[in-house]
Design a protein around this motif. Structure first.
Motif, PDB file in Angstrom:
ATOM      1  N   ALA A  96       0.746  -1.926  -0.050  1.00 39.35           N
ATOM      2  CA  ALA A  96       0.186  -0.328  -0.081  1.00 39.35           C
ATOM      3  C   ALA A  96       0.837   1.434   0.074  1.00 39.35           C
ATOM      4  N   SER A  97       0.657   2.384  -0.521  1.00 41.20           N
ATOM      5  CA  SER A  97       0.968   3.452  -0.735  1.00 41.20           C
ATOM      6  C   SER A  97       1.981   4.248   0.756  1.00 41.20           C
ATOM      7  N   GLY A  98       2.624   4.317   1.044  1.00 43.33           N
ATOM      8  CA  GLY A  98       3.048   4.805   1.926  1.00 43.33           C
ATOM      9  C   GLY A  98       4.099   3.735   3.417  1.00 43.33           C
ATOM     10  N   ARG A  99       3.808   2.367   2.841  1.00 39.30           N
ATOM     11  CA  ARG A  99       4.611   1.701   3.677  1.00 39.30           C
ATOM     12  C   ARG A  99       6.003   1.416   3.072  1.00 39.30           C
ATOM     13  N   GLU A 100       6.779   0.777   4.243  1.00 40.19           N
ATOM     14  CA  GLU A 100       7.726   0.454   4.141  1.00 40.19           C
ATOM     15  C   GLU A 100       8.051  -1.100   3.121  1.00 40.19           C
ATOM     16  N   LEU A 108      21.703 -14.614  -9.914  1.00 41.90           N
ATOM     17  CA  LEU A 108      22.324 -15.850  -9.681  1.00 41.90           C
ATOM     18  C   LEU A 108      23.489 -16.253 -10.592  1.00 41.90           C
ATOM     19  N   ALA A 109      23.586 -15.878 -11.737  1.00 45.70           N
ATOM     20  CA  ALA A 109      24.616 -16.406 -12.802  1.00 45.70           C
ATOM     21  C   ALA A 109      25.824 -15.452 -13.074  1.00 45.70           C
ATOM     22  N   THR A 110      25.475 -14.636 -11.778  1.00 43.35           N
ATOM     23  CA  THR A 110      26.603 -13.789 -12.115  1.00 43.35           C
ATOM     24  C   THR A 110      27.488 -13.212 -10.314  1.00 43.35           C
ATOM     25  N   ARG A 111      26.445 -13.451  -9.509  1.00 47.48           N
ATOM     26  CA  ARG A 111      26.838 -13.289  -8.158  1.00 47.48           C
ATOM     27  C   ARG A 111      26.262 -11.603  -7.719  1.00 47.48           C
ATOM     28  N   ARG A 112      26.036 -11.521  -8.968  1.00 48.55           N
ATOM     29  CA  ARG A 112      25.845  -9.394  -8.411  1.00 48.55           C
ATOM     30  C   ARG A 112      24.596  -9.420  -7.561  1.00 48.55           C
ATOM     31  N   ARG A 113      24.523  -8.333  -7.117  1.00 44.67           N
ATOM     32  CA  ARG A 113      23.629  -7.855  -6.047  1.00 44.67           C
ATOM     33  C   ARG A 113      23.615  -6.951  -5.542  1.00 44.67           C
ATOM     34  N   ASN A 114      22.652  -5.975  -5.700  1.00 39.64           N
ATOM     35  CA  ASN A 114      22.036  -4.488  -5.376  1.00 39.64           C
ATOM     36  C   ASN A 114      20.952  -4.188  -4.339  1.00 39.64           C
ATOM     37  N   ARG A 115      21.082  -3.689  -3.573  1.00 35.70           N
ATOM     38  CA  ARG A 115      19.745  -3.650  -2.270  1.00 35.70           C
ATOM     39  C   ARG A 115      19.349  -2.205  -2.715  1.00 35.70           C
ATOM     40  N   ALA A 116      17.770  -1.808  -2.241  1.00 35.41           N
ATOM     41  CA  ALA A 116      17.524  -0.289  -1.959  1.00 35.41           C
ATOM     42  C   ALA A 116      15.814  -0.724  -1.033  1.00 35.41           C
ATOM     43  N   ASN A 117      16.217   0.292  -0.540  1.00 34.05           N
ATOM     44  CA  ASN A 117      15.175  -0.205   1.246  1.00 34.05           C
ATOM     45  C   ASN A 117      14.074   1.538   0.305  1.00 34.05           C
ATOM     46  N   GLY A 118      13.576   2.057   0.602  1.00 36.67           N
ATOM     47  CA  GLY A 118      12.428   2.820   0.721  1.00 36.67           C
ATOM     48  C   GLY A 118      10.955   2.737   1.303  1.00 36.67           C
ATOM     49  N   VAL A 119      10.315   2.961   0.935  1.00 34.82           N
ATOM     50  CA  VAL A 119       8.645   3.468   1.323  1.00 34.82           C
ATOM     51  C   VAL A 119       7.528   2.766  -0.274  1.00 34.82           C
ATOM     52  N   VAL A 120       7.077   2.499  -0.332  1.00 35.44           N
ATOM     53  CA  VAL A 120       5.882   2.277  -1.866  1.00 35.44           C
ATOM     54  C   VAL A 120       5.246   3.501  -2.003  1.00 35.44           C
ATOM     55  N   ALA A 121       5.948   4.094  -3.154  1.00 30.22           N
ATOM     56  CA  ALA A 121       5.248   5.524  -3.827  1.00 30.22           C
ATOM     57  C   ALA A 121       3.751   5.267  -4.585  1.00 30.22           C
ATOM     58  N   GLN A 122       3.315   4.129  -4.528  1.00 30.13           N
ATOM     59  CA  GLN A 122       2.071   3.888  -5.334  1.00 30.13           C
ATOM     60  C   GLN A 122       1.933   2.517  -6.029  1.00 30.13           C
ATOM     61  N   VAL A 123       0.830   1.892  -5.621  1.00 27.38           N
ATOM     62  CA  VAL A 123       0.895   0.539  -6.495  1.00 27.38           C
ATOM     63  C   VAL A 123      -1.132   0.629  -6.947  1.00 27.38           C
ATOM     64  N   ASP A 124      -0.204  -0.222  -7.859  1.00 27.89           N
ATOM     65  CA  ASP A 124      -2.190  -0.310  -8.690  1.00 27.89           C
ATOM     66  C   ASP A 124      -2.297  -1.557  -9.696  1.00 27.89           C
ATOM     67  N   GLY A 125      -2.997  -1.523 -10.677  1.00 29.45           N
ATOM     68  CA  GLY A 125      -3.411  -3.299 -11.349  1.00 29.45           C
ATOM     69  C   GLY A 125      -1.520  -4.711 -11.341  1.00 29.45           C
ATOM     70  N   GLN A 126      -0.501  -3.294 -11.975  1.00 30.36           N
ATOM     71  CA  GLN A 126      -0.083  -3.832 -13.008  1.00 30.36           C
ATOM     72  C   GLN A 126       1.267  -3.485 -12.566  1.00 30.36           C
ATOM     73  N   GLY A 127       1.507  -2.877 -10.722  1.00 28.01           N
ATOM     74  CA  GLY A 127       2.166  -2.805 -10.393  1.00 28.01           C
ATOM     75  C   GLY A 127       2.580  -2.032  -9.234  1.00 28.01           C
ATOM     76  N   LEU A 128       4.024  -1.661  -8.601  1.00 24.48           N
ATOM     77  CA  LEU A 128       4.347  -0.526  -7.959  1.00 24.48           C
ATOM     78  C   LEU A 128       5.497   0.744  -8.525  1.00 24.48           C
ATOM     79  N   SER A 129       5.420   1.282  -7.581  1.00 29.22           N
ATOM     80  CA  SER A 129       6.669   2.302  -7.418  1.00 29.22           C
ATOM     81  C   SER A 129       6.896   2.458  -5.941  1.00 29.22           C
ATOM     82  N   VAL A 130       8.799   2.568  -6.468  1.00 23.96           N
ATOM     83  CA  VAL A 130       9.160   2.917  -4.871  1.00 23.96           C
ATOM     84  C   VAL A 130       9.748   4.133  -5.070  1.00 23.96           C
ATOM     85  N   ARG A 131       9.464   4.928  -3.864  1.00 21.95           N
ATOM     86  CA  ARG A 131      11.161   5.681  -3.655  1.00 21.95           C
ATOM     87  C   ARG A 131      11.915   5.516  -2.886  1.00 21.95           C
TER      88      ARG A 131
END
Length: 299
Positions: A96-100, A108-131
């Protein structure tokens, strides 16, 4: 020119964990925005690891998947995910919008990984956006290399259970080489927002030791950020997710964790510096819930 590095990126729990472990990292390039290399990495991925809080603040962990490009970054502080948790996934109702939210992109093929933490900006029937509030890379240790490909699966019924695990879940845990753990920094005075995080744990099959509804998880040497263990010092409620890459069955667990800082807690695992236990409270087994399969090496 600033590269958006946070001058004091670690909260009190992480600082305490670093002290208990004998020291933290020499440096910590944790940023308030995604650098270009992270923004170009996420669109390459066929799946994304996600942590969200349920209505009580207890973390839930899940996996989203799609064709490469289903995750995109239209701006340095924004990620768009063109996917949602599947039917029967407890995490779906928690978006839901505003949730962490915590995100981990891992190849997994290259063992590379990156993290991103934030809040949900918007959710609709197709997906979500994150700040995005925090963006950082992780070391590639202990990642079991796999090559994955999309596959059409017919999802089966979701089996919900409590502390007593069904045999299929016991078998998945015994054979697990790759899992993901979701944790929270919890609510604290002066901090209205609790941060969510999801990270990788891996090893040889059997690295997770199960006794009844208690799992013992080894803690191997890493980047010494101690994001996961630092969160657990503030909020012991956590979640795990793992997948059978042959059948697509996905196992999601919620439980309570406790860190054993003495190396003897790791048992006979010589590589582990310490261990933590995870007492399972509830879980869900989603048959065929993961739409990728592992490609076997030729020859």
């Amino acid at each position: 020119m600033s590269d958006h590095r946070l001058p004091s990126p670690f909260h009190a729990g992480e600082q305490r964990a670093q002290h208990l472990a004998g020291g933290g990292p020499a440096g910590a390039p944790i940023r308030s925005q995604m650098p270009d290399q992270h923004r170009s990495f996420f669109p390459l991925l066929p799946f994304l690891c996600v942590a969200v809080p349920d209505d009580t603040g207890w973390p839930l962990a899940t996996l989203l998947h799609g064709d490469p490009g289903f995750v995109s970054s239209p701006a340095p502080g924004t990620l768009h995910v063109a996917a949602l948790p599947g039917a029967g996934d407890a995490a779906r109702a928690c978006l839901a919008s505003g949730r962490e939210i915590g995100l981990l992109g891992i190849d997994l093929a290259t063992r590379r990984r990156n993290r991103a933490n934030g809040v949900v900006a918007q959710v609709d029937g197709q997906g979500l956006s994150v700040r995005v509030h925090q963006s950082f890379g992780n070391c590639p240790k202990y990642i079991h290399v796999r090559r994955l490909a999309r596959v059409e699966r017919e999802p089966g019924p979701v089996e919900a259970f409590g502390a007593d695990l069904p045999q299929a879940a016991v078998s998945m845990i015994a054979g697990c080489k790759t899992m993901f753990v979701a944790t929270s920094s919890g609510a604290a005075p002066g901090r209205a927002v609790r941060g969510l995080d999801i990270s990788h744990r891996g090893g040889a099959a059997g690295f997770l030791r199960a006794k009844g509804n208690v799992l013992t998880v080894p803690d191997y040497p890493g980047n010494r950020y101690f994001n996961t263990l630092g969160n657990l010092l503030l909020e012991p409620r956590a979640a795990l997710v793992m997948v059978d890459f042959s059948s697509g069955d996905m196992l999601q667990l919620q439980g309570v964790a406790e860190v054993a800082w003495d190396a003897r807690g790791a048992g006979d695992d010589a590589l582990a510096e310490r261990a933590w236990t995870f007492t399972i409270v509830r879980g869900w087994l989603r048959r065929g819930g993961f739409g990728l399969e592992e490609l076997q090496a030729e020859g």
